[in-house]
Motif scaffolding. Structure first.
Motif, PDB file in Angstrom:
ATOM      1  N   MET A  43       0.856  -1.182   0.000  1.00  0.00           N
ATOM      2  CA  MET A  43       0.000   0.000   0.000  1.00  0.00           C
ATOM      3  C   MET A  43       0.895   1.237   0.000  1.00  0.00           C
ATOM      4  SD  MET A  43      -2.719   1.337   2.883  1.00  0.00           S
ATOM      5  CE  MET A  43      -1.417   1.736   4.046  1.00  0.00           C
ATOM      6  N   PHE A  44       0.674   2.111  -0.973  1.00  0.00           N
ATOM      7  CA  PHE A  44       1.411   3.371  -1.058  1.00  0.00           C
ATOM      8  C   PHE A  44       0.445   4.530  -0.823  1.00  0.00           C
ATOM      9  CE2 PHE A  44       3.894   0.507  -3.739  1.00  0.00           C
ATOM     10  CZ  PHE A  44       5.185   0.748  -3.300  1.00  0.00           C
ATOM     11  N   SER A  45       0.835   5.465   0.028  1.00  0.00           N
ATOM     12  CA  SER A  45       0.051   6.686   0.216  1.00  0.00           C
ATOM     13  C   SER A  45       0.603   7.741  -0.744  1.00  0.00           C
ATOM     14  CB  SER A  45       0.115   7.159   1.667  1.00  0.00           C
ATOM     15  OG  SER A  45       1.446   7.381   2.078  1.00  0.00           O
ATOM     16  N   MET A  46      -0.291   8.309  -1.542  1.00  0.00           N
ATOM     17  CA  MET A  46       0.133   9.171  -2.643  1.00  0.00           C
ATOM     18  C   MET A  46      -0.556  10.537  -2.593  1.00  0.00           C
ATOM     19  SD  MET A  46       2.092   6.971  -4.222  1.00  0.00           S
ATOM     20  CE  MET A  46       2.395   7.690  -5.839  1.00  0.00           C
ATOM     21  N   ASP A  47       0.092  11.528  -3.200  1.00  0.00           N
ATOM     22  CA  ASP A  47      -0.559  12.822  -3.394  1.00  0.00           C
ATOM     23  C   ASP A  47      -0.942  12.953  -4.870  1.00  0.00           C
ATOM     24  OD1 ASP A  47       1.695  13.632  -4.858  1.00  0.00           O
ATOM     25  OD2 ASP A  47       2.514  14.847  -3.234  1.00  0.00           O
ATOM     26  N   LYS A  48      -1.620  14.023  -5.226  1.00  0.00           N
ATOM     27  CA  LYS A  48      -2.091  14.216  -6.602  1.00  0.00           C
ATOM     28  C   LYS A  48      -0.958  14.549  -7.575  1.00  0.00           C
ATOM     29  CE  LYS A  48      -6.619  13.783  -6.443  1.00  0.00           C
ATOM     30  NZ  LYS A  48      -7.410  12.923  -7.271  1.00  0.00           N
ATOM     31  N   GLU A  49       0.230  14.773  -7.044  1.00  0.00           N
ATOM     32  CA  GLU A  49       1.394  15.056  -7.891  1.00  0.00           C
ATOM     33  C   GLU A  49       2.135  13.764  -8.251  1.00  0.00           C
ATOM     34  OE1 GLU A  49       1.543  18.336  -8.701  1.00  0.00           O
ATOM     35  OE2 GLU A  49      -0.203  18.421  -7.388  1.00  0.00           O
ATOM     36  N   VAL A  50       1.544  12.618  -7.965  1.00  0.00           N
ATOM     37  CA  VAL A  50       2.092  11.286  -8.240  1.00  0.00           C
ATOM     38  C   VAL A  50       3.344  11.023  -7.396  1.00  0.00           C
ATOM     39  CG1 VAL A  50       2.591   9.596 -10.053  1.00  0.00           C
ATOM     40  CG2 VAL A  50       1.290  11.639 -10.632  1.00  0.00           C
ATOM     41  N   ASN A  51       3.357  11.566  -6.196  1.00  0.00           N
ATOM     42  CA  ASN A  51       4.461  11.347  -5.267  1.00  0.00           C
ATOM     43  C   ASN A  51       3.975  10.579  -4.054  1.00  0.00           C
ATOM     44  OD1 ASN A  51       6.448  12.997  -6.669  1.00  0.00           O
ATOM     45  ND2 ASN A  51       5.212  14.743  -6.003  1.00  0.00           N
ATOM     46  N   GLU A  52       4.829   9.702  -3.545  1.00  0.00           N
ATOM     47  CA  GLU A  52       4.507   9.029  -2.298  1.00  0.00           C
ATOM     48  C   GLU A  52       4.610  10.046  -1.167  1.00  0.00           C
ATOM     49  OE1 GLU A  52       5.770   5.143   0.367  1.00  0.00           O
ATOM     50  OE2 GLU A  52       6.814   5.522  -1.509  1.00  0.00           O
ATOM     51  N   VAL A  53       3.654   9.996  -0.263  1.00  0.00           N
ATOM     52  CA  VAL A  53       3.608  10.938   0.858  1.00  0.00           C
ATOM     53  C   VAL A  53       4.303  10.314   2.059  1.00  0.00           C
ATOM     54  CG1 VAL A  53       2.087  12.174   2.451  1.00  0.00           C
ATOM     55  CG2 VAL A  53       1.452  11.950   0.037  1.00  0.00           C
ATOM     56  N   PHE A  54       5.157  11.111   2.699  1.00  0.00           N
ATOM     57  CA  PHE A  54       5.819  10.705   3.940  1.00  0.00           C
ATOM     58  C   PHE A  54       5.486  11.720   5.011  1.00  0.00           C
ATOM     59  CE2 PHE A  54       8.383   8.943   0.509  1.00  0.00           C
ATOM     60  CZ  PHE A  54       8.476   7.622   0.909  1.00  0.00           C
ATOM     61  N   TYR A  55       5.386  11.285   6.242  1.00  0.00           N
ATOM     62  CA  TYR A  55       5.083  12.171   7.356  1.00  0.00           C
ATOM     63  C   TYR A  55       6.347  12.357   8.183  1.00  0.00           C
ATOM     64  CZ  TYR A  55       2.993  13.962  11.643  1.00  0.00           C
ATOM     65  OH  TYR A  55       2.683  14.728  12.723  1.00  0.00           O
ATOM     66  N   GLU A  56       6.709  13.600   8.409  1.00  0.00           N
ATOM     67  CA  GLU A  56       7.923  13.887   9.157  1.00  0.00           C
ATOM     68  C   GLU A  56       7.646  14.596  10.475  1.00  0.00           C
ATOM     69  OE1 GLU A  56      10.684  15.787   6.515  1.00  0.00           O
ATOM     70  OE2 GLU A  56      10.451  14.207   5.015  1.00  0.00           O
ATOM     71  N   GLY A  57       6.386  14.596  10.877  1.00  0.00           N
ATOM     72  CA  GLY A  57       6.030  15.244  12.135  1.00  0.00           C
ATOM     73  C   GLY A  57       6.331  14.359  13.328  1.00  0.00           C
ATOM     74  N   ASN A  58       5.931  14.839  14.480  1.00  0.00           N
ATOM     75  CA  ASN A  58       6.215  14.144  15.743  1.00  0.00           C
ATOM     76  C   ASN A  58       5.084  13.255  16.234  1.00  0.00           C
ATOM     77  OD1 ASN A  58       8.764  15.326  15.935  1.00  0.00           O
ATOM     78  ND2 ASN A  58       7.895  17.178  16.871  1.00  0.00           N
ATOM     79  N   ASP A  59       3.922  13.357  15.627  1.00  0.00           N
ATOM     80  CA  ASP A  59       2.766  12.571  16.058  1.00  0.00           C
ATOM     81  C   ASP A  59       2.907  11.145  15.529  1.00  0.00           C
ATOM     82  OD1 ASP A  59       0.333  11.421  16.658  1.00  0.00           O
ATOM     83  OD2 ASP A  59      -0.862  13.093  15.873  1.00  0.00           O
TER      84      ASP A  59
END
Length: 166
Positions: free
Chosen positions: A58-74
């Motif tokens: 499963m890949f989480s994607m944005d509309k720009e055809v990029n995989e989304v990564f979370y870099e926050g602290n939560d």
């Protein structure tokens, strides 16, 4: 001797043995706290035909055809990719039969590829529904690695990849 219907039936039988695992793994992902930066989910099938193995990521994607990564602290926020199934066997064959099988496959490739994709897609879609996929808020697609079409899991229709990015 190999027969198309028998080979496709074997795939269906072997996939069914993995249905409970797939449903369980999908249910877990449906509970994730997905990052608000994610626009859609791609469940990508990777097929290793020489070993008759299937993996799904499963890949989480944005509309720009990029995989989304979370870099926050939560730590409860999910983004990125996750393996849903790892190297499950979808067909069993003795090593002594490989050469003859691949000759059969080459002679029937157009028919076999389309039927394999149909079987994989129907199986995944059915498991996605059983797992509660209708509750998934994000648009979700089943795709084959390096293919140009996607199966929309909510509308149960094949679409051209460009449609999901617009």
């Amino acid at each position: 001797m190999f027969i198309v219907d028998k080979y496709i039936g074997s795939i269906k039988t072997n996939l069914e043995k993995q249905s409970d695992l797939l449903v369980s793994n999908l249910k877990k992902t449906f509970e994730y706290n997905f990052s608000s930066d994610i626009d859609l989910l791609d469940y990508c099938a990777f097929i290793e035909p020489t070993r008759f193995e299937l993996s799904i990521v499963m890949f989480s994607m944005d509309k720009e055809v990029n995989e989304v990564f979370y870099e926050g602290n939560d730590k409860t926020v999910f983004a990125g990719s996750e393996e849903i199934l790892s190297n499950i066997e979808y067909h069993l064959l003795n090593d002594s039969q490989l050469e003859k099988f691949f000759e059969f496959y080459e002679q029937n490739e157009d028919t076999l590829v389309s039927q394999e994709q149909r079987v994989f897609t129907e199986w995944f879609s059915q498991c996605w529904e059983i797992a509660g996929g209708a509750s998934m808020k994000l648009p979700s697609y089943f795709i084959f690695h390096d293919d140009s079409k996607s199966f929309d899991l909510k509308s149960n229709q094949w679409i051209d990849d460009q449609e999901k990015w617009s």
